[in-house]
Design a protein around this motif. Structure first.
Motif, short mmCIF file in Angstrom:
data_model
loop_
_atom_site.label_atom_id
_atom_site.label_comp_id
_atom_site.label_asym_id
_atom_site.label_seq_id
_atom_site.Cartn_x
_atom_site.Cartn_y
_atom_site.Cartn_z
N LYS A 66 0.94 -1.12 0.12
CA LYS A 66 0.18 -0.08 0.18
C LYS A 66 0.96 1.21 -0.12
CE LYS A 66 -3.43 2.44 2.66
NZ LYS A 66 -4.40 2.27 3.95
N GLN A 114 -7.14 2.76 -9.17
CA GLN A 114 -8.28 2.82 -8.24
C GLN A 114 -8.84 1.80 -7.78
OE1 GLN A 114 -9.98 5.79 -7.58
NE2 GLN A 114 -8.28 6.99 -8.76
N LEU A 165 -6.78 1.12 -4.67
CA LEU A 165 -7.01 2.04 -3.81
C LEU A 165 -8.08 1.66 -2.91
CD1 LEU A 165 -6.22 5.55 -5.17
CD2 LEU A 165 -4.61 4.14 -3.66
N ILE A 166 -9.00 1.03 -3.46
CA ILE A 166 -10.41 0.68 -3.04
C ILE A 166 -10.11 -0.54 -2.11
CG2 ILE A 166 -12.61 -0.51 -3.27
CD1 ILE A 166 -12.88 1.18 -5.75
N GLN A 201 -8.49 0.55 1.15
CA GLN A 201 -9.09 1.73 1.82
C GLN A 201 -9.15 1.48 3.54
OE1 GLN A 201 -12.65 2.90 0.11
NE2 GLN A 201 -13.51 0.93 0.18
N ASP A 202 -9.58 0.06 3.79
CA ASP A 202 -9.58 -0.14 5.11
C ASP A 202 -8.64 -0.78 6.03
OD1 ASP A 202 -12.58 0.63 4.64
OD2 ASP A 202 -13.32 -1.22 3.80
N ARG A 236 -2.76 5.81 9.27
CA ARG A 236 -2.59 6.36 8.02
C ARG A 236 -1.36 6.78 7.48
NH1 ARG A 236 -7.94 6.94 6.27
NH2 ARG A 236 -9.49 6.69 7.89
#
Length: 388
Positions: free
Chosen positions: A109, A170, A173-174, A177-178, A197
């Protein structure tokens, strides 16, 4: 959702897994503890890496992986990676595998966030493959499989347009995201905040061929520029295209995308901190186990092994001590420990219970049956990995 995301995710997460396992195997081999010293010899370490890399880049597995398909869920992907980690004599318990998966996902990530443009995702994958190639340089057969997989990835992804890479980014990233797991390496370098984060800088070079933002142009109805206004954006121009193996500028630091960051760190610096993590249901699913065994037998024959046979190989621990590993395995996530669950059984069938207990004892997959947007594809990959 991009249909070309799964191969890059699997190769990059698999590369990070090999980095971590190689570092942990070296750490246990050179440990000062007399009980751990010499458990893993150099030959054992090379054998583990060769078996895992050979399974990961085998032709049959890459053929199935490179087919256009949707990205798997975290649970299904962790199931496939668990089978990959157990392709050799090494064994990981569920607690260590959870920690390993969190390290892999957070490292990938962060590398995705550092990419100046979507197409640079290929550079991360190429760097992972180059480093993996060095681990099997003494095994010509496995090395040829890695080279062939590298060639096929270049053949599939190089012709893709910029829009497809943007869609691929994208989708990633989805997928991420969690995930906000705190990693001590990132916290020490101050690239990750205490809440998990990442702290990304707004300065640095823009992608090659892109103008530095900071100019507002106003055009009339005929398309002629009538006025212009400038503002400081804090960025700079890129000196040239970024190539595989090159350095990526990030603020006042220099990072190599996709390279092994665990080789220069101490064993205690690659741990995840306790915090929000992926909640997975580790309860055994006998039906899913039987379906996977059936698929494996249809694709080439696989003997179902018992739990004792699966645990007969060497064991690796991603925790500093066995006590901490047992506590992590029994404590569960913070959300699960805050509430009590009462199980009520109205009827009891002794024969059915004993049969289910026997099947559950053979169920060696800690993540349960695969669940994801393409469950049948996940079954095919798992069965193929078993035959390999």
């Amino acid at each position: 959702m991009s249909m070309r995301t799964l191969p890059l995710v699997f190769i990059n997460l698999g590369g990070e897994m090999i980095y971590i396992l190689e570092q942990r195997l070296r750490a246990q081999d050179t440990s000062e503890d007399n009980f751990e010293k010499g458990v893993w010899s150099e030959m054992d370490r090379k054998r583990v890496l060769k078996d895992i890399i050979g399974t990961m880049f085998s032709k049959a597995f890459m053929d199935e992986l490179l087919k256009p398909q949707q990205l798997y869920s975290h649970r299904t992907l962790k199931t496939v990676l668990t089978r990959l980690a157990h392709a050799s004599i090494m064994r990981l318990n569920p607690a260590s595998m959870d920690r390993l998966y969190e390290l892999m996902v957070m490292a990938f990530k962060y590398q995705v966030f550092l990419c100046p443009r979507p197409k640079d995702l290929l550079l991360i994958s190429y760097n992972h493959i180059d480093t993996i190639r060095g681990f099997v340089k003494d095994a010509p057969i496995v090395l040829n499989e890695v080279d062939e997989a590298h060639r096929r990835i270049m053949e599939v992804y190089t012709p893709l347009p910029e829009a497809e890479f943007q869609l691929l980014r994208q989708t990633l990233l989805i997928f991420f995201q969690d995930m906000h797991v705190r990693v001590s390496v990132f916290l020490k370098d101050k690239v990750q905040k205490p809440n998990g984060r990442f702290a990304l800088s707004t300065s640095g070079p823009v992608p090659h061929g892109v103008e530095v933002p900071g100019i507002i142009r106003v055009f009339d109805s005929r398309g002629r520029e009538v006025r212009r206004k400038a503002f400081p954006a804090g960025g700079g121009s890129c000196p040239g295209p970024i190539r595989a193996g090159s350095l990526e500028l990030h603020g006042d630091r220099v990072t190599v995308l996709g390279k092994n960051m665990y080789g220069v760190s101490q064993p205690g610096e690659t741990h995840t901190a306790k915090g929000p993590a992926i909640k997975s249901d580790n309860s055994p699913n006998p039906l899913a186990k039987e379906e996977l065994n059936l698929l494996a037998r249809l694709m080439g024959g696989m003997e179902v092994q018992s739990r004792s046979a699966a645990e007969s190989g060497f064991r690796i621990n991603l925790f500093p001590t066995d006590k901490e590993e047992e506590e992590a395995e029994t404590s569960g996530t913070p959300e699960e420990s805050e509430c009590a669950v009462i199980h009520i059984q109205a009827m009891q069938d002794v024969q059915a219970s004993s049969e289910l207990a026997r099947i559950a004892g053979e169920f060696t997959d800690p993540a349960g049956g695969p669940e994801g947007p393409s469950g049948s594809k996940g079954d095919d990959l798992l069965a193929m990995m078993d035959t390999l």
